[in-house]
Design a protein around this motif. Structure first.
Motif, PDB file in Angstrom:
ATOM      1  N   VAL A 131      -2.047  -1.610  -3.984  1.00 54.49           N
ATOM      2  CA  VAL A 131      -2.742  -0.358  -4.279  1.00 54.49           C
ATOM      3  C   VAL A 131      -1.724   0.800  -3.893  1.00 54.49           C
ATOM      4  CG1 VAL A 131      -4.298   0.882  -2.955  1.00 54.49           C
ATOM      5  CG2 VAL A 131      -4.507  -1.556  -2.971  1.00 54.49           C
ATOM      6  N   ASP A 188      -6.807  -8.814 -11.993  1.00 49.39           N
ATOM      7  CA  ASP A 188      -7.144  -7.611 -12.809  1.00 49.39           C
ATOM      8  C   ASP A 188      -6.401  -6.511 -12.376  1.00 49.39           C
ATOM      9  OD1 ASP A 188      -8.697  -9.193 -14.692  1.00 49.39           O
ATOM     10  OD2 ASP A 188     -10.385  -8.724 -13.506  1.00 49.39           O
ATOM     11  N   VAL A 189      -6.250  -5.544 -13.339  1.00 48.79           N
ATOM     12  CA  VAL A 189      -5.543  -4.059 -12.941  1.00 48.79           C
ATOM     13  C   VAL A 189      -6.494  -3.074 -13.254  1.00 48.79           C
ATOM     14  CG1 VAL A 189      -3.959  -2.555 -13.508  1.00 48.79           C
ATOM     15  CG2 VAL A 189      -3.458  -5.162 -13.551  1.00 48.79           C
ATOM     16  N   TYR A 190      -6.815  -2.306 -12.047  1.00 51.35           N
ATOM     17  CA  TYR A 190      -7.740  -1.157 -12.197  1.00 51.35           C
ATOM     18  C   TYR A 190      -6.996   0.163 -11.913  1.00 51.35           C
ATOM     19  CZ  TYR A 190     -11.078  -5.062 -11.097  1.00 51.35           C
ATOM     20  OH  TYR A 190     -11.861  -6.165 -11.383  1.00 51.35           O
ATOM     21  N   THR A 191      -7.252   0.894 -13.095  1.00 45.38           N
ATOM     22  CA  THR A 191      -6.621   2.353 -12.985  1.00 45.38           C
ATOM     23  C   THR A 191      -7.561   3.384 -13.026  1.00 45.38           C
ATOM     24  OG1 THR A 191      -4.720   1.326 -13.981  1.00 45.38           O
ATOM     25  CG2 THR A 191      -4.733   3.825 -14.088  1.00 45.38           C
ATOM     26  N   ILE A 192      -7.544   4.438 -12.162  1.00 43.94           N
ATOM     27  CA  ILE A 192      -8.280   5.418 -12.009  1.00 43.94           C
ATOM     28  C   ILE A 192      -7.222   6.845 -12.265  1.00 43.94           C
ATOM     29  CG2 ILE A 192     -10.099   6.767 -11.110  1.00 43.94           C
ATOM     30  CD1 ILE A 192     -11.045   4.336  -9.719  1.00 43.94           C
ATOM     31  N   VAL A 201      -5.490  -8.143  -6.696  1.00 40.29           N
ATOM     32  CA  VAL A 201      -5.753  -7.342  -7.577  1.00 40.29           C
ATOM     33  C   VAL A 201      -4.739  -6.198  -7.490  1.00 40.29           C
ATOM     34  CG1 VAL A 201      -7.662  -5.433  -7.946  1.00 40.29           C
ATOM     35  CG2 VAL A 201      -8.309  -7.747  -7.318  1.00 40.29           C
ATOM     36  N   TYR A 243       0.717  -0.988   0.100  1.00 40.62           N
ATOM     37  CA  TYR A 243      -0.024   0.066  -0.190  1.00 40.62           C
ATOM     38  C   TYR A 243       0.877   1.310  -0.071  1.00 40.62           C
ATOM     39  CZ  TYR A 243      -3.252  -3.316   1.458  1.00 40.62           C
ATOM     40  OH  TYR A 243      -4.193  -4.451   1.690  1.00 40.62           O
ATOM     41  N   VAL A 280      -4.557  -2.041  -7.788  1.00 43.28           N
ATOM     42  CA  VAL A 280      -5.468  -0.741  -8.066  1.00 43.28           C
ATOM     43  C   VAL A 280      -4.444   0.501  -8.048  1.00 43.28           C
ATOM     44  CG1 VAL A 280      -7.282   0.760  -6.873  1.00 43.28           C
ATOM     45  CG2 VAL A 280      -7.154  -1.873  -6.944  1.00 43.28           C
ATOM     46  N   VAL A 281      -4.562   1.413  -9.124  1.00 40.37           N
ATOM     47  CA  VAL A 281      -3.667   2.483  -8.969  1.00 40.37           C
ATOM     48  C   VAL A 281      -4.732   3.621  -9.231  1.00 40.37           C
ATOM     49  CG1 VAL A 281      -1.909   3.794 -10.273  1.00 40.37           C
ATOM     50  CG2 VAL A 281      -1.757   1.404  -9.938  1.00 40.37           C
ATOM     51  N   VAL A 282      -4.672   4.580  -8.397  1.00 36.77           N
ATOM     52  CA  VAL A 282      -5.350   5.835  -8.235  1.00 36.77           C
ATOM     53  C   VAL A 282      -4.595   7.078  -8.473  1.00 36.77           C
ATOM     54  CG1 VAL A 282      -7.537   7.177  -7.249  1.00 36.77           C
ATOM     55  CG2 VAL A 282      -7.387   4.608  -7.084  1.00 36.77           C
ATOM     56  N   VAL A 322      -2.417  -7.864  -2.557  1.00 38.25           N
ATOM     57  CA  VAL A 322      -2.934  -6.741  -3.560  1.00 38.25           C
ATOM     58  C   VAL A 322      -1.864  -5.816  -3.480  1.00 38.25           C
ATOM     59  CG1 VAL A 322      -5.406  -7.104  -2.917  1.00 38.25           C
ATOM     60  CG2 VAL A 322      -4.137  -5.540  -1.725  1.00 38.25           C
TER      61      VAL A 322
END
Length: 276
Positions: free
Chosen positions: A62, A98-102, A79, A45, A81-83, A60
């Protein structure tokens, strides 16, 4: 042989009492962080910094307000996650989920996105906390029926100053005990049980105080007990949401609740000792 056994037993006990050695597999950072090749961690994190992962991550990853680079030797099971940042992935990197990018176009927009998300998250938490402060005492009063009625009536006549004093002393003792338990891994489960007990005591204390405040507001016809608790709990929740004043109100509520809980336990123990 016996000396070796005792030495090993003492060594194992000592290692279990050191938190840093018992659980050091997760990384929580607020700066640029690297997981080198060959290193295995549970989770990563990172807030306000970039992360470079070349090793094994069993959980994960993050990254908030930063970018992530997954090297050729990176292996992430959970997972990603990159914000507010970008993900640069080597083709040889292995990902188990999966890769989640916002992310928006520039740093200013990303900062606004993260800031807005934090403000919205805090507002939702504040709203949920306020609803709980109202609903929990009302439910305790409705479900508890005669037992809770007798409990609230017993402390309706108690001096607030006396309950504050008892609650302050109890709070000091619990804080000192919590500090001792927190330095050891063995004591953390006991500390969690103590915190849960404090939450129950605070819920019961808010019910008593809500009933007491609700008594001050009455119309031409007498209100039912749960309506009094609803009125009192709504007033406490409203004051708790005022900046600065809310902290003072919550401190007073917690101290009075602990005073009620301590006095109830003391009276219970005294009654039991007489029956024995």
């Amino acid at each position: 042989m016996r000396k070796i056994f005792y030495t090993l037993s003492c060594f194992i006990l000592l290692m279990s009492l050191i938190p840093g050695l018992a659980s050091a597999q997760s990384i929580f950072e607020r700066q640029n962080t690297t997981v080198p090749a060959g290193q295995t961690v549970d989770d990563v994190y990172v807030v306000g910094g970039d992360a470079d992962v070349f090793g094994q991550v069993n959980g994960v990853v993050v990254v908030i307000n930063g970018s992530l680079r997954l090297g050729s030797t990176a292996h992430v099971e959970g997972v990603v996650v990159v914000v507010g940042g970008q993900v640069k992935q080597d083709p040889k990197a292995v990902l188990g989920d999966d890769v989640y990018t916002i992310s928006l176009d520039n740093a200013t927009q990303n900062s606004l996105l993260i800031g807005g998300g934090l403000v919205l998250g805090l507002w939702v938490l504040q709203l949920a906390g306020s609803l709980l402060m109202i609903l929990v005492p009302v439910l305790i009063r409705i479900i508890g029926r005669t037992k809770i009625a007798a409990f609230t009536d017993r402390y309706q006549r108690e001096s607030i100053g006396r309950l504050l004093y008892i609650g302050f002393l109890s709070g000091l003792m619990i804080t000192a005990l919590s500090a001792l338990l927190l330095v050891t891994v063995v004591g953390i489960p006991i500390l969690i049980l103590i915190l849960l007990a404090v939450l129950v005591v605070v819920a019961a204390g808010i019910t008593v105080m809500s009933s007491r405040i609700g008594e001050w507001f009455h119309g031409p016809t007498p209100s039912s007990d749960w309506v009094k608790v609803l009125i009192g709990a709504s007033i406490i929740a409203a004051f708790a949401n005022i900046p600065l004043i809310g902290w003072i109100v919550m401190c007073l509520v917690v101290l009075v609740s602990m005073g009620i809980g301590t006095q109830w336990i003391a009276q219970k123990m005294k009654r039991n000792s007489k029956t024995v």
